[in-house]
Design an enzyme around this catalytic site. Structure first.
Site, PDB file in Angstrom:
ATOM      1  N   ALA A 228       7.321  -2.619   9.286  1.00 38.88           N
ATOM      2  CA  ALA A 228       7.353  -1.270   9.885  1.00 38.88           C
ATOM      3  C   ALA A 228       7.891  -0.267   8.886  1.00 38.88           C
ATOM      4  CB  ALA A 228       8.185  -1.267  11.165  1.00 38.88           C
ATOM      5  N   ALA A 229       7.319  -0.295   7.663  1.00 40.17           N
ATOM      6  CA  ALA A 229       7.904   0.445   6.543  1.00 40.17           C
ATOM      7  C   ALA A 229       6.978   1.470   5.918  1.00 40.17           C
ATOM      8  CB  ALA A 229       8.373  -0.544   5.466  1.00 40.17           C
ATOM      9  N   GLY A 230       5.751   1.618   6.420  1.00 41.27           N
ATOM     10  CA  GLY A 230       4.844   2.611   5.858  1.00 41.27           C
ATOM     11  C   GLY A 230       4.154   2.186   4.582  1.00 41.27           C
TER      12      GLY A 230
ATOM     13  N   LYS B 197       0.853  -1.185   0.000  1.00 43.79           N
ATOM     14  CA  LYS B 197       0.000   0.000   0.000  1.00 43.79           C
ATOM     15  C   LYS B 197       0.889   1.236   0.000  1.00 43.79           C
ATOM     16  CE  LYS B 197      -1.123   1.481   3.940  1.00 43.79           C
ATOM     17  NZ  LYS B 197      -0.343   2.759   3.898  1.00 43.79           N
TER      18      LYS B 197
ATOM     19  N   PRO C  66       9.339  -5.142   3.412  1.00 42.88           N
ATOM     20  CA  PRO C  66       9.922  -4.816   4.713  1.00 42.88           C
ATOM     21  C   PRO C  66       8.847  -4.483   5.739  1.00 42.88           C
ATOM     22  CG  PRO C  66      10.240  -3.012   3.154  1.00 42.88           C
ATOM     23  CD  PRO C  66       9.695  -4.164   2.374  1.00 42.88           C
TER      24      PRO C  66
ATOM     25  N   GLY D 266       2.163  -0.815   4.660  1.00 47.42           N
ATOM     26  CA  GLY D 266       1.081  -1.708   5.052  1.00 47.42           C
ATOM     27  C   GLY D 266       1.333  -3.180   4.841  1.00 47.42           C
ATOM     28  N   GLY D 267       2.582  -3.628   4.971  1.00 44.61           N
ATOM     29  CA  GLY D 267       2.873  -5.035   4.726  1.00 44.61           C
ATOM     30  C   GLY D 267       2.066  -5.977   5.594  1.00 44.61           C
ATOM     31  N   GLY D 268       2.082  -5.763   6.899  1.00 42.43           N
ATOM     32  CA  GLY D 268       1.324  -6.619   7.805  1.00 42.43           C
ATOM     33  C   GLY D 268      -0.168  -6.508   7.583  1.00 42.43           C
TER      34      GLY D 268
ATOM     35  N   ASP E 126      -5.208   0.017   8.820  1.00 41.54           N
ATOM     36  CA  ASP E 126      -4.880  -0.060   7.398  1.00 41.54           C
ATOM     37  C   ASP E 126      -5.453  -1.304   6.716  1.00 41.54           C
ATOM     38  OD1 ASP E 126      -3.581   2.310   6.905  1.00 41.54           O
ATOM     39  OD2 ASP E 126      -1.568   1.514   7.237  1.00 41.54           O
TER      40      ASP E 126
ATOM     41  N   ALA F 283      -1.638  -5.740   4.731  1.00 43.79           N
ATOM     42  CA  ALA F 283      -1.940  -6.430   3.483  1.00 43.79           C
ATOM     43  C   ALA F 283      -1.976  -7.937   3.691  1.00 43.79           C
ATOM     44  CB  ALA F 283      -0.910  -6.062   2.422  1.00 43.79           C
TER      45      ALA F 283
END
Length: 305
Positions: free
Chosen positions: A109-111, A22, A107, A113-115, A149, A117
């Protein structure tokens, strides 16, 4: 809405979903509500780079994490995939879960939205596995309850996101070639908002300013129109994030100096930044040059839409 594998819920049939990155093309922080949550307004797009989540249906929920970013996931029992699965199981009696396998490419905590998503992908997989309609209101209710998110990541389509992330207005965004760069330093969202320094009940924008928000290009507008419109926006978290993690300023300087760049900005609460280019060829060339000059950074050429 499965992007791969079977969708009939047959036992043992593996289903797969892409958990796309995201990207906040703009991000206004309007204020902080009395309950502590921040009111936002953001143009959100999704990139082609993604984690991949698979689910082999079964009676017990389990999670295995692989991939180059696996070590960044932390404790698996607190992973958002698990939390979303447990929350949906609490709302839907008899929900069948199974073995999740997360190929972690983005990565943490990267801004981007990996977790979130990943959690949204888990909800899509569970819906497909249990023959639950994608628009079942319980899916979005769990998304809202599990993370701010996650709702926007459920559909993973471009939109204007407002409120605390729960109000989504779809937009038609043309493909925008981009480069994503993360200096491989985690940035905690709570630290960035703390640096922003809004107290509960404090607002940065009055009602008149909200009503005069930018009118985004209409469906069918060219990429050029969108780039011009986005250039008039900002990310209100960029300055506080740089104070928390100065490496973000270096990333932005490198992106803004790239040949052919049209717009460069931080995404979310950082530290990932993006740059938009006129063509995929320019984006790939810029990504190659940046990766060569900064081998410790995570650098990806992609397309936003």
């Amino acid at each position: 809405m499965s992007t791969g594998g079977g969708t009939d819920g047959t036992a043992g049939t593996a289903l797969a979903e892409q958990a796309r990155a995201k990207v906040n093309l703009t991000l206004r922080v309007l204020g902080r509500r009395p309950d502590g949550y921040h009111e936002l307004e953001s143009v959100v797009a999704f990139a082609g780079v993604a984690d991949r989540l698979t689910l082999t249906p079964g009676a017990k929920a389990e999670l295995t994490v692989t991939g180059p970013r696996a070590a960044e996931c932390g404790a698996l029992d607190d992973n958002l995939v698990f939390r979303a699965a447990r929350a949906l199981g609490a709302r839907i009696e008899g929900l069948r879960s199974g073995q999740f396998t997360l190929d972690k490419q983005l990565p943490a905590a990267a801004g981007i939205g990996g977790g979130s998503a990943d959690a949204a992908a888990a909800l899509r997989l569970l819906a497909a596995s249990n023959n639950i309609a994608f628009d079942d209101p319980r899916i979005m209710a769990v998304a809202r309850a599990t993370g701010a998110d996650i709702p926007v990541c459920v559909a993973s389509k471009a939109c204007v996101m407002t409120g605390v992330g729960e109000t989504l207005a779809p937009i038609t965004l043309p493909p925008l070639p981009c480069v994503l760069v993360n200096p491989r330093v985690p940035v905690a969202t709570r630290d960035v908002f703390a640096e922003l320094g809004l107290k509960p009940g404090e607002f940065r924008a009055g009602l008149s300013e909200v009503l005069e928000a930018v009118a985004w290009p209409a469906p069918g507008a060219a990429a050029e129109d969108w780039i011009d419109a986005l250039a008039g926006g900002s990310n209100d978290l960029e300055a506080p994030a740089i104070r928390v993690q100065p490496a973000i300023a270096q990333v932005l300087a490198v992106l803004r100096a790239a040949e052919g760049v049209r717009l460069a900005r931080m995404s979310g609460s950082g530290a990932t930044c993006f740059a938009i280019f006129s063509s995929e060829t320019e984006a790939r060339a810029a990504a190659a040059a940046i990766a060569a000059g900064h081998p410790g950074w995570w650098v990806e050429a992609s397309v936003l839409n």
